[in-house]
Design an enzyme around this catalytic site. Sequence first.
Site, PDB file in Angstrom:
ATOM      1  N   PHE A  90      39.749  -0.287 -70.265  1.00 46.65           N
ATOM      2  CA  PHE A  90      40.420   0.008 -71.191  1.00 46.65           C
ATOM      3  C   PHE A  90      41.335  -0.582 -72.007  1.00 46.65           C
ATOM      4  O   PHE A  90      41.115  -0.815 -73.365  1.00 46.65           O
ATOM      5  CB  PHE A  90      41.440   1.217 -70.546  1.00 46.65           C
ATOM      6  CG  PHE A  90      42.452   1.950 -71.342  1.00 46.65           C
ATOM      7  CD1 PHE A  90      41.902   2.439 -72.687  1.00 46.65           C
ATOM      8  CD2 PHE A  90      43.527   2.202 -71.058  1.00 46.65           C
ATOM      9  CE1 PHE A  90      42.646   3.278 -73.456  1.00 46.65           C
ATOM     10  CE2 PHE A  90      44.396   2.934 -71.944  1.00 46.65           C
ATOM     11  CZ  PHE A  90      43.932   3.522 -73.156  1.00 46.65           C
ATOM     12  N   ILE A  91      41.986  -1.555 -71.182  1.00 43.95           N
ATOM     13  CA  ILE A  91      42.784  -2.371 -71.874  1.00 43.95           C
ATOM     14  C   ILE A  91      41.841  -3.796 -72.461  1.00 43.95           C
ATOM     15  O   ILE A  91      42.060  -4.024 -73.546  1.00 43.95           O
ATOM     16  CB  ILE A  91      44.171  -3.209 -71.143  1.00 43.95           C
ATOM     17  CG1 ILE A  91      44.977  -1.806 -70.619  1.00 43.95           C
ATOM     18  CG2 ILE A  91      44.697  -4.062 -71.703  1.00 43.95           C
ATOM     19  CD1 ILE A  91      45.928  -2.360 -69.648  1.00 43.95           C
ATOM     20  N   ALA A  92      41.246  -4.070 -71.461  1.00 44.60           N
ATOM     21  CA  ALA A  92      40.152  -5.278 -72.020  1.00 44.60           C
ATOM     22  C   ALA A  92      39.400  -5.105 -73.320  1.00 44.60           C
ATOM     23  O   ALA A  92      39.202  -5.955 -74.039  1.00 44.60           O
ATOM     24  CB  ALA A  92      39.517  -5.589 -70.961  1.00 44.60           C
ATOM     25  N   THR A 115      42.388  -9.760 -67.029  1.00 45.57           N
ATOM     26  CA  THR A 115      42.651  -8.291 -66.895  1.00 45.57           C
ATOM     27  C   THR A 115      42.194  -7.569 -65.839  1.00 45.57           C
ATOM     28  O   THR A 115      42.676  -6.421 -65.419  1.00 45.57           O
ATOM     29  CB  THR A 115      42.375  -7.742 -68.310  1.00 45.57           C
ATOM     30  OG1 THR A 115      42.894  -8.355 -69.208  1.00 45.57           O
ATOM     31  CG2 THR A 115      42.898  -6.020 -68.346  1.00 45.57           C
ATOM     32  N   ALA A 116      40.919  -8.112 -65.290  1.00 44.02           N
ATOM     33  CA  ALA A 116      40.269  -7.241 -64.277  1.00 44.02           C
ATOM     34  C   ALA A 116      41.226  -7.022 -63.211  1.00 44.02           C
ATOM     35  O   ALA A 116      41.436  -8.087 -62.483  1.00 44.02           O
ATOM     36  CB  ALA A 116      38.967  -8.037 -64.037  1.00 44.02           C
ATOM     37  N   TYR A 144      49.189   0.134 -54.662  1.00 43.22           N
ATOM     38  CA  TYR A 144      49.009  -0.383 -56.097  1.00 43.22           C
ATOM     39  C   TYR A 144      50.010  -1.430 -56.390  1.00 43.22           C
ATOM     40  O   TYR A 144      49.752  -2.569 -56.903  1.00 43.22           O
ATOM     41  CB  TYR A 144      48.885   0.719 -57.107  1.00 43.22           C
ATOM     42  CG  TYR A 144      48.423   0.300 -58.378  1.00 43.22           C
ATOM     43  CD1 TYR A 144      47.191  -0.409 -58.736  1.00 43.22           C
ATOM     44  CD2 TYR A 144      49.665   0.379 -59.173  1.00 43.22           C
ATOM     45  CE1 TYR A 144      47.200  -0.656 -60.183  1.00 43.22           C
ATOM     46  CE2 TYR A 144      49.519  -0.369 -60.687  1.00 43.22           C
ATOM     47  CZ  TYR A 144      48.296  -0.702 -61.033  1.00 43.22           C
ATOM     48  OH  TYR A 144      48.276  -1.067 -62.324  1.00 43.22           O
ATOM     49  N   LYS A 175      49.562  -5.289 -56.991  1.00 44.39           N
ATOM     50  CA  LYS A 175      50.239  -5.999 -58.534  1.00 44.39           C
ATOM     51  C   LYS A 175      51.164  -7.153 -58.219  1.00 44.39           C
ATOM     52  O   LYS A 175      51.226  -8.349 -58.841  1.00 44.39           O
ATOM     53  CB  LYS A 175      50.563  -4.908 -59.292  1.00 44.39           C
ATOM     54  CG  LYS A 175      49.527  -4.122 -59.727  1.00 44.39           C
ATOM     55  CD  LYS A 175      48.524  -5.041 -60.762  1.00 44.39           C
ATOM     56  CE  LYS A 175      47.551  -4.359 -61.741  1.00 44.39           C
ATOM     57  NZ  LYS A 175      46.583  -5.417 -62.371  1.00 44.39           N
ATOM     58  N   PRO A 229      52.736  -4.386 -68.317  1.00 42.13           N
ATOM     59  CA  PRO A 229      52.641  -3.279 -69.121  1.00 42.13           C
ATOM     60  C   PRO A 229      53.162  -1.899 -68.172  1.00 42.13           C
ATOM     61  O   PRO A 229      52.705  -1.902 -67.020  1.00 42.13           O
ATOM     62  CB  PRO A 229      51.015  -2.850 -69.450  1.00 42.13           C
ATOM     63  CG  PRO A 229      50.433  -4.063 -69.165  1.00 42.13           C
ATOM     64  CD  PRO A 229      51.064  -4.567 -68.015  1.00 42.13           C
TER      65      PRO A 229
END
Length: 342
Positions: free
Chosen positions: A28-30, A95-96, A168, A172, A195
């Site tokens: 989505f972001i990538a 980003t992955a 999650y 991160k 984000p």
Amino acid sequence: MPAATAAAAAESSSVSGETICVTGAGGFIASWMVKLLLEKGYTVRGTLRNPDDPKNGHLKKLEGAKERLTLVKVDLLDLNSVKEAVNGCHGVFHTASPVTDNPEEMVEPAVNGAKNVIIAGAEAKVRRVVFTSSIGAVYMDPNRSVDVEVDESCWSDLEFCKKTKNWYCYGKAVAEAAAWDVAKEKGVDLVVVNPVLVLGPLLQPTINASTIHILKYLTGSAKTYANATQAYVHVRDVALAHILVYEKPSASGRYLCAETSLHRGELVEILAKYFPEYPIPTKCSDEKNPRVKPHIFSNKKLKDLGLEFTPVSECLYETVKSLQDQGHLSIPNKEDSLAVKS
């Protein structure tokens, strides 16, 4: 040219023509990163688990893709595979990352993928690596009052994440920490973007996890809304933030990427204003307790770099229109709308 203008021009000097490696390019972001990088004149090398998968076909249709986009098959847990992808690139946007609450699928792949990208970046002598972390690495701390502004100095409490089984956020946080450690060890110029929940128009054909957050309030599957809050940001702003921190020589450290926080009650009010034809819930599942107060997230660092955030109402509107346009959300006819209102 006045000194101030000259300094500004030097600060945002054009680096188009460079090659940027974007990991997980179909996400989505990538996908938005690839789109905006191509529009700015960059050459993009996108890594994918399977470049031939039809779900990645949207990338090849982007403006400039035919001339300046290469999609390569990469296993981010295979260092040699990552090195091949990054070799010859001027910068990397990593980003992955897995999006799951399964600890085995989340933590180790996120950490090792981040390490491999930094190591590969060091070997390729890239100018800068921009790492997509998350607000999940920042705000999970039971000892921080909701009235205290969350900024780039904040980190999630790992023990609290483990205790609450929030794998999650845990993944991160440890992946970002590992990236900083390896970058320091290898002398890599690393900048991180954190984000909040990302919404906006889909470029990819599939629905992503963050969009489901909105979809449930439009389909009738959610009969009430929770007494909870969430911060939002437009996907275009997130992609622009990555490009901005890559291009600006003065950019350093972490950058929280958030437009505003909303209570679920405020969220459904905005949705109902723009899309009254849908069965949007009007009642909170917890009407006994006072409304939960939203976290306050600082976005000053990105604003100081020049990023102008898209208002959350516009972001929500564009998200729903995209879901409609792509066929993920049916548009009720007038009879259905009357039935909903009655």
